[in-house]
Design a protein around this motif. Structure first.
Motif, PDB file in Angstrom:
ATOM      1  N   THR B  42      -1.010  -7.647  -2.395  1.00 56.72           N
ATOM      2  CA  THR B  42      -2.500  -7.544  -3.053  1.00 56.72           C
ATOM      3  C   THR B  42      -2.980  -6.122  -2.347  1.00 56.72           C
ATOM      4  O   THR B  42      -3.098  -6.143  -1.209  1.00 56.72           O
ATOM      5  CB  THR B  42      -3.519  -8.473  -3.178  1.00 56.72           C
ATOM      6  OG1 THR B  42      -2.691  -9.557  -3.415  1.00 56.72           O
ATOM      7  CG2 THR B  42      -4.560  -8.426  -3.727  1.00 56.72           C
ATOM      8  N   MET B  43      -3.548  -5.243  -3.392  1.00 56.29           N
ATOM      9  CA  MET B  43      -4.203  -4.054  -3.233  1.00 56.29           C
ATOM     10  C   MET B  43      -5.385  -4.238  -1.984  1.00 56.29           C
ATOM     11  O   MET B  43      -6.338  -5.196  -2.512  1.00 56.29           O
ATOM     12  CB  MET B  43      -4.529  -3.244  -4.250  1.00 56.29           C
ATOM     13  CG  MET B  43      -4.568  -1.782  -4.110  1.00 56.29           C
ATOM     14  SD  MET B  43      -4.831  -0.975  -5.529  1.00 56.29           S
ATOM     15  CE  MET B  43      -3.551   0.088  -5.930  1.00 56.29           C
ATOM     16  N   GLY B  44      -5.567  -3.301  -1.200  1.00 54.53           N
ATOM     17  CA  GLY B  44      -6.787  -3.495  -0.513  1.00 54.53           C
ATOM     18  C   GLY B  44      -7.909  -3.088  -1.044  1.00 54.53           C
ATOM     19  O   GLY B  44      -7.775  -2.564  -2.220  1.00 54.53           O
ATOM     20  N   ARG B  56      -0.943  -3.567   3.665  1.00 53.57           N
ATOM     21  CA  ARG B  56       0.350  -3.225   2.972  1.00 53.57           C
ATOM     22  C   ARG B  56       0.186  -2.086   2.182  1.00 53.57           C
ATOM     23  O   ARG B  56       0.678  -1.039   2.182  1.00 53.57           O
ATOM     24  CB  ARG B  56       1.392  -4.124   2.753  1.00 53.57           C
ATOM     25  CG  ARG B  56       2.629  -4.351   3.322  1.00 53.57           C
ATOM     26  CD  ARG B  56       3.273  -5.393   2.574  1.00 53.57           C
ATOM     27  NE  ARG B  56       3.508  -6.278   3.778  1.00 53.57           N
ATOM     28  CZ  ARG B  56       4.670  -5.993   4.672  1.00 53.57           C
ATOM     29  NH1 ARG B  56       5.374  -4.754   4.421  1.00 53.57           N
ATOM     30  NH2 ARG B  56       4.885  -6.826   5.642  1.00 53.57           N
ATOM     31  N   VAL B  57      -0.686  -2.606   1.156  1.00 55.11           N
ATOM     32  CA  VAL B  57      -1.049  -1.571  -0.075  1.00 55.11           C
ATOM     33  C   VAL B  57      -2.304  -1.083  -0.023  1.00 55.11           C
ATOM     34  O   VAL B  57      -3.262  -2.233  -0.246  1.00 55.11           O
ATOM     35  CB  VAL B  57      -0.515  -2.155  -1.451  1.00 55.11           C
ATOM     36  CG1 VAL B  57      -0.841  -1.204  -2.658  1.00 55.11           C
ATOM     37  CG2 VAL B  57       0.838  -2.746  -1.432  1.00 55.11           C
ATOM     38  N   MET B 196       1.281   6.365  -2.687  1.00 51.75           N
ATOM     39  CA  MET B 196       2.509   5.460  -2.357  1.00 51.75           C
ATOM     40  C   MET B 196       3.157   5.766  -1.130  1.00 51.75           C
ATOM     41  O   MET B 196       3.464   4.734  -0.551  1.00 51.75           O
ATOM     42  CB  MET B 196       3.664   6.139  -3.480  1.00 51.75           C
ATOM     43  CG  MET B 196       4.992   5.179  -3.704  1.00 51.75           C
ATOM     44  SD  MET B 196       6.427   5.893  -4.340  1.00 51.75           S
ATOM     45  CE  MET B 196       5.512   6.270  -6.044  1.00 51.75           C
ATOM     46  N   SER B 197       2.968   7.122  -0.501  1.00 57.23           N
ATOM     47  CA  SER B 197       3.214   7.221   0.839  1.00 57.23           C
ATOM     48  C   SER B 197       2.287   6.508   1.950  1.00 57.23           C
ATOM     49  O   SER B 197       2.867   6.416   3.048  1.00 57.23           O
ATOM     50  CB  SER B 197       2.922   8.789   1.165  1.00 57.23           C
ATOM     51  OG  SER B 197       1.620   9.127   1.244  1.00 57.23           O
ATOM     52  N   SER B 198       1.084   6.046   1.305  1.00 58.93           N
ATOM     53  CA  SER B 198       0.363   5.243   2.252  1.00 58.93           C
ATOM     54  C   SER B 198       0.894   3.782   2.471  1.00 58.93           C
ATOM     55  O   SER B 198       0.223   2.875   3.046  1.00 58.93           O
ATOM     56  CB  SER B 198      -1.176   5.355   1.926  1.00 58.93           C
ATOM     57  OG  SER B 198      -1.550   4.735   0.817  1.00 58.93           O
ATOM     58  N   ILE B 199       1.771   3.304   1.434  1.00 49.89           N
ATOM     59  CA  ILE B 199       2.198   1.788   1.592  1.00 49.89           C
ATOM     60  C   ILE B 199       3.191   1.566   2.489  1.00 49.89           C
ATOM     61  O   ILE B 199       3.838   2.482   2.784  1.00 49.89           O
ATOM     62  CB  ILE B 199       2.633   1.603   0.170  1.00 49.89           C
ATOM     63  CG1 ILE B 199       1.729   1.819  -0.889  1.00 49.89           C
ATOM     64  CG2 ILE B 199       3.344   0.292  -0.218  1.00 49.89           C
ATOM     65  CD1 ILE B 199       2.110   1.733  -2.411  1.00 49.89           C
ATOM     66  N   ASP B 200       2.850   0.382   3.252  1.00 49.30           N
ATOM     67  CA  ASP B 200       3.738   0.254   4.323  1.00 49.30           C
ATOM     68  C   ASP B 200       4.570  -0.615   3.831  1.00 49.30           C
ATOM     69  O   ASP B 200       5.086  -1.516   3.046  1.00 49.30           O
ATOM     70  CB  ASP B 200       3.022  -0.985   5.160  1.00 49.30           C
ATOM     71  CG  ASP B 200       3.522  -1.282   6.593  1.00 49.30           C
ATOM     72  OD1 ASP B 200       4.869  -1.194   6.451  1.00 49.30           O
ATOM     73  OD2 ASP B 200       3.008  -1.233   7.649  1.00 49.30           O
TER      74      ASP B 200
END
Lengths: 49, 223
Positions: B42-44, B56-57, B196-200
């Motif tokens: 789930t997006m923060g 994560r997102v 996308m590059s900030s997604i773990d």
């Protein structure tokens, strides 16, 4: 290592469970295989009657 | 105990109970796992980023921040970092604007079928470079050859310029075709790539930093 320290970003039960290869195996054996021993023995009892 | 020679293995009720138990347990486990995964992906929110809560997102507003990539000794792989604020296309994006821009970028990436050639978050092809961490590729950053070839001064403008006229620049062994991407769509795509590059991704793609070192030592591409 059998148990490794928890390093996941978001803490979760499954995250903890899947840290090492053995933890998941032990968990699934405990919850699936052990009750099947009980099922086996209770069926044997029934058949013996 | 009248008959001691009975075999449980040939008893139908035994197999029925065993099958019911295993199937029932596995079903419960799968439902539980599904909800667990939903929580993980789930997006923060914008507030999470401001408070430094690791997700994560992260929220779309992550495009207003510097994105880094650092080796984590504890986790044994690289982890994206959200640094100080930086302007994106010369402005700070509100949560609504950032979400709309990211949405446009996602729709464009789907309609232009980026995944036909590129890999995004593990999905797609390896005909063209993996784009999962494209934003933190030093070739696109200040002083990098890809930014230099476009004649732009910022990473986002350089990427947007390239995306609108890919066939004018040779960046890879195989040249990217012109897909008719508009200026707005290109902005959206760059935001999509930055987010996308900030997604773990648990260190995916593997050895990204190693390829960056090779690149800095004179190699041709970061991936």
């Amino acid at each position: 290592m059998l148990f490794e320290s928890f390093t996941d970003v978001v803490p979760s039960f499954f995250g903890w469970l899947n840290q090492g290869p053995m933890t998941l195996t032990i968990f699934l054996h405990t919850l699936i295989i052990l009750p099947m021993f009980w099922i086996y023995h209770s069926e044997k009892k029934k058949l013996n009657k | 105990m009248a008959n001691k020679n009975v075999s449980v293995w040939s008893s139908i009720p035994f197999w029925r109970r065993s099958a019911a138990w295993v199937t029932g347990f596995a079903s419960i486990l799968l439902v539980w796992l599904t909800f667990d995964s939903v929580g993980q992906i789930t997006m923060g929110t914008d507030a999470d980023i401001q408070k430094g809560v690791t997700k994560r997102v992260p929220a779309p507003t992550v495009i207003n921040y510097k994105i880094g990539y650092k080796m984590s000794a504890k986790r044994g792989h690289e982890v994206p970092t959200i640094g100080e604020k930086e302007l994106f296309f010369g402005k700070e994006w509100s949560p609504k604007e950032a979400a709309a821009l990211l949405h446009l970028g996602k729709l464009t990436s789907q309609s232009k079928n980026c995944m036909d050639c590129h890999t995004l978050l593990g999905n797609g092809a390896y005909y063209a470079p993996d784009l999962t961490k494209a934003w933190i590729d030093p070739a696109w950053q200040n002083g990098g050859p890809l930014q230099g070839m476009t004649g732009k001064n910022t990473e986002e403008e350089a990427m947007a310029e390239f995306l609108q006229h890919p066939s004018q620049y040779s960046t890879h062994a195989r040249m990217m075709p012109n897909l008719g991407i508009t200026a707005d769509e290109a902005k959206g795509l760059v935001a999509f790539l930055k987010h996308m590059s900030s997604i773990d991704t648990n260190g995916f793609p593997r050895n990204f930093s190693k390829t960056v070192e090779t690149f800095k030592a004179g190699g041709s591409h970061a991936h």
